[in-house]
Motif scaffolding. Structure first.
Motif, PDB file in Angstrom:
ATOM      1  N   PRO A  86       0.810  -1.228   0.000  1.00 23.90           N
ATOM      2  CA  PRO A  86       0.000   0.000   0.000  1.00 23.90           C
ATOM      3  C   PRO A  86       0.843   1.278   0.000  1.00 23.90           C
ATOM      4  CG  PRO A  86      -0.103  -1.100   2.145  1.00 23.90           C
ATOM      5  CD  PRO A  86       0.862  -1.882   1.315  1.00 23.90           C
ATOM      6  N   LEU A  87       0.436   2.228  -0.805  1.00 20.80           N
ATOM      7  CA  LEU A  87       1.062   3.549  -0.847  1.00 20.80           C
ATOM      8  C   LEU A  87       0.044   4.594  -0.388  1.00 20.80           C
ATOM      9  CD1 LEU A  87       2.815   3.315  -4.336  1.00 20.80           C
ATOM     10  CD2 LEU A  87       3.850   2.988  -2.085  1.00 20.80           C
ATOM     11  N   ASP A  88       0.527   5.801  -0.092  1.00 14.73           N
ATOM     12  CA  ASP A  88      -0.380   6.856   0.362  1.00 14.73           C
ATOM     13  C   ASP A  88      -1.192   7.444  -0.786  1.00 14.73           C
ATOM     14  OD1 ASP A  88       0.202   6.657   2.998  1.00 14.73           O
ATOM     15  OD2 ASP A  88       1.736   8.216   2.992  1.00 14.73           O
ATOM     16  N   GLN A  89      -0.678   7.307  -2.006  1.00 21.28           N
ATOM     17  CA  GLN A  89      -1.405   7.870  -3.137  1.00 21.28           C
ATOM     18  C   GLN A  89      -0.969   7.191  -4.437  1.00 21.28           C
ATOM     19  OE1 GLN A  89      -0.736  12.059  -4.419  1.00 21.28           O
ATOM     20  NE2 GLN A  89      -2.906  12.350  -4.077  1.00 21.28           N
ATOM     21  N   ASP A 107      -9.769   9.872  -4.567  1.00 25.79           N
ATOM     22  CA  ASP A 107      -9.141   9.289  -5.752  1.00 25.79           C
ATOM     23  C   ASP A 107      -9.677   7.877  -5.960  1.00 25.79           C
ATOM     24  OD1 ASP A 107      -7.515  11.498  -6.109  1.00 25.79           O
ATOM     25  OD2 ASP A 107      -5.842  10.637  -4.978  1.00 25.79           O
ATOM     26  N   PHE A 154       0.338  -6.551  -5.671  1.00 29.33           N
ATOM     27  CA  PHE A 154      -0.504  -5.417  -6.029  1.00 29.33           C
ATOM     28  C   PHE A 154      -0.084  -4.187  -5.240  1.00 29.33           C
ATOM     29  CE2 PHE A 154      -3.398  -8.418  -8.063  1.00 29.33           C
ATOM     30  CZ  PHE A 154      -3.791  -7.669  -9.166  1.00 29.33           C
ATOM     31  N   VAL A 155       0.323  -3.156  -5.974  1.00 30.35           N
ATOM     32  CA  VAL A 155       0.598  -1.872  -5.341  1.00 30.35           C
ATOM     33  C   VAL A 155      -0.736  -1.133  -5.283  1.00 30.35           C
ATOM     34  CG1 VAL A 155       1.958   0.236  -5.412  1.00 30.35           C
ATOM     35  CG2 VAL A 155       2.898  -1.885  -6.376  1.00 30.35           C
ATOM     36  N   THR A 156      -1.133  -0.757  -4.075  1.00 26.84           N
ATOM     37  CA  THR A 156      -2.455  -0.178  -3.872  1.00 26.84           C
ATOM     38  C   THR A 156      -2.360   1.212  -3.242  1.00 26.84           C
ATOM     39  OG1 THR A 156      -2.666  -1.129  -1.657  1.00 26.84           O
ATOM     40  CG2 THR A 156      -3.401  -2.499  -3.502  1.00 26.84           C
ATOM     41  N   ASN A 157      -3.434   1.938  -3.343  1.00 32.18           N
ATOM     42  CA  ASN A 157      -3.526   3.275  -2.760  1.00 32.18           C
ATOM     43  C   ASN A 157      -4.361   3.196  -1.481  1.00 32.18           C
ATOM     44  OD1 ASN A 157      -4.123   5.882  -2.045  1.00 32.18           O
ATOM     45  ND2 ASN A 157      -4.926   6.493  -4.050  1.00 32.18           N
ATOM     46  N   ARG A 158      -3.699   3.314  -0.342  1.00 36.40           N
ATOM     47  CA  ARG A 158      -4.415   3.128   0.931  1.00 36.40           C
ATOM     48  C   ARG A 158      -5.389   4.268   1.212  1.00 36.40           C
ATOM     49  NH1 ARG A 158       0.786   4.316   3.388  1.00 36.40           N
ATOM     50  NH2 ARG A 158       1.146   2.165   3.999  1.00 36.40           N
ATOM     51  N   ASN A 159      -5.369   5.298   0.386  1.00 38.77           N
ATOM     52  CA  ASN A 159      -6.354   6.372   0.506  1.00 38.77           C
ATOM     53  C   ASN A 159      -7.297   6.432  -0.690  1.00 38.77           C
ATOM     54  OD1 ASN A 159      -5.570   7.604   3.064  1.00 38.77           O
ATOM     55  ND2 ASN A 159      -3.638   8.018   2.021  1.00 38.77           N
TER      56      ASN A 159
END
Lengths: 321, 321
Positions: free
Chosen positions: A32-35, B94, B110-115
């Motif tokens: 997980p990334l912040d954006q 987003d 999977f690279v994900t968007n935690r927001n």
């Protein structure tokens, strides 16, 4: 007649930056990334955006697919008041999406689609009827659309010259091993050429700024403007040479698109309004040895479009040679 | 009154698969692939797509941002004839983009968007007025939108029950360490539950298919349908148990969305039309010991919606318990 001041031809794609990531990314199921955001990318749409924001009318010549990324690019043109009537939509092509993997130290890898619109764009995809009535063509960038080779560029630039436009171009590193000889004839059409130092050194095989610039002048470029990163830029013509240092006190946090912004600003600036203030800044920094900023207008008649200068409403930086 | 047969609530995002990639990706400036495409992802929109393609009217309840990925999802709903009037567009969010890095051996990160929208979706974002007049709610999937917790699910399922809908749900692995106790009450509302074996084993702490199913039956699930990958599926109710093997002769090349497709097919199939042929296939494979496929209608009165069966036009698989 085109209602635009500037025509920008070249790359319009989408970027997705994943930041920060590392090799350990492969050890997890989910990372997980912040954006994660989709953003506009590609030299031609980047430049178009800046030119439009600076108050000038600009048309984008590029090609996208009939897909989500292509719609995003079209929407961005609408939002930024960029004339997209010359943006070709080809339903047989996937719009290029570049996924940037950016490490914590800023090092980045771009995962690209070698069959995306960037790689499939040909000279015939550019609607050159948009050149009519425009004042300046900015090609952004040489080598970025690999199918638009030296011969294709000559065709585009000759058409722009026929319409009396000032011709500018940026470049990126050759993707297919192209050499200076491959674009020598095309460079001969350029009023302004904006390579960055690394790219220019690679293409010319020269090291010093002077030698690099001389190699391009020998191809017929009228004004060589070498972007030199944190050091500012170096300008050389047949009659003069000078450096302009970067504005002091700025901490660069992200250089993505910095070169495109520079070019967009350069070709739309008003040298006569800027020169005095800029010259003072430069003299305070470097004791005046950069000199000839106040002689910018010297030799303007050397530019093919110089005779049109008096009529321009858009004050393009032109005719410096 | 909703004009739809099925309401699918849950995740609707976009996926971008980068394939094949490896750790060496970080050693290059540029890493070209043969294709990079944005595709629809998320259990609820995947299921909706299949249900619509199978000829049924379906409404999607989900949430996206007012951005390129969100527009892509809305466009996909239009193309697939999915009722998106219950798809909330929140301009402050987003839309989730999942970037999948898939190695040559099929292993994926999977690279994900935690927001992103997936993480921000709350029960209040689902327009439950769409349940009115529908026949079946499919929640896809428990734990996928982390803010929709057990308590929120009880609220959604209770409302569906009030409208007399058959209630189905899939699950994914808990994202926030949730336990069976956190969703025990919610599971009690389910007519059909479709976990895959790994997820179900993790959540129940059980190993055998029977023990796993018993744990869910003890929560009040009426029909436990465990997706068991290449082995097919295992079905258990209070009164019966059987396995259905996978269709033979199929080489799986990509299991992305396979579970969502299974659920979409399952809840829209017509058991009475399919049973004989399927039963023959099963018997040829396994000597008939899987037995009760031909007694699928047994005990239908055990289903809360069983009494409505005679009036259904949409032949949903329901009331198996």
């Amino acid at each position: 007649m085109s209602a635009v001041d500037v025509v920008c031809a070249g790359a319009a794609i989408t970027d997705i930056l994943l930041q920060p990531v590392s090799r350990e990314i492969f050890d997890a199921d989910s990372y997980p990334l912040d954006q994660i955001k989709m953003t506009i990318g590609g030299d031609a749409i980047n430049e178009s955006t800046i030119i439009s924001r600076l108050g000038h009318k600009v048309a984008l010549l590029s090609m996208v697919g009939d897909d989500a990324a292509g719609m995003f690019i079209q929407d961005s043109c609408r939002r930024e008041s960029i004339d997209a009537s010359g943006l070709k939509v080809d339903p047989t092509i996937d719009t290029s999406i570049n996924v940037g993997l950016v490490a914590a130290d800023g090092e980045r890898t771009f995962v690209t689609n070698r069959n995306g619109s960037l790689w499939k764009t040909q000279a015939a995809d550019f609607d050159l009827s948009k050149l009519e009535g425009a004042r300046l063509l900015s090609y952004a960038s040489i080598f970025n659309n690999p199918l638009v080779d030296g011969t294709a560029l000559v065709g585009i630039f000759a058409e722009a010259k026929r319409h009396g436009l000032t011709i500018c171009a940026d470049m990126i590193k050759p993707r297919l091993g192209e050499t200076l000889d491959d674009v020598r004839e095309a460079l001969g059409y350029l009023d302004f050429f904006f390579p960055n130092r690394d790219e220019a050194a690679l293409l010319t095989g020269c090291e010093s700024l002077d030698d690099i610039a001389d190699a391009f002048l020998a191809c017929g470029v009228k004004n060589v403007v070498i972007k030199n990163g944190r050091h500012g830029c170096f300008v050389k013509t047949e009659r003069q040479r000078f450096e302009v240092p970067a504005v002091p006190g700025v901490t660069a946090v992200d250089t993505t698109g910095a070169g495109d912004n520079f070019v967009g600003g350069f070709i739309t600036c008003d040298p006569r309004r800027q020169a005095d203030r800029r010259l003072r800044e430069v003299r305070e920094l470097d004791g005046g040895h950069l000199g000839p900023l106040d002689r910018r207008d010297d030799g303007r008649e050397g530019s093919p479009s110089g005779t049109r200068r008096a009529r321009t409403k858009l004050r393009l930086t032109r005719g410096m040679a």
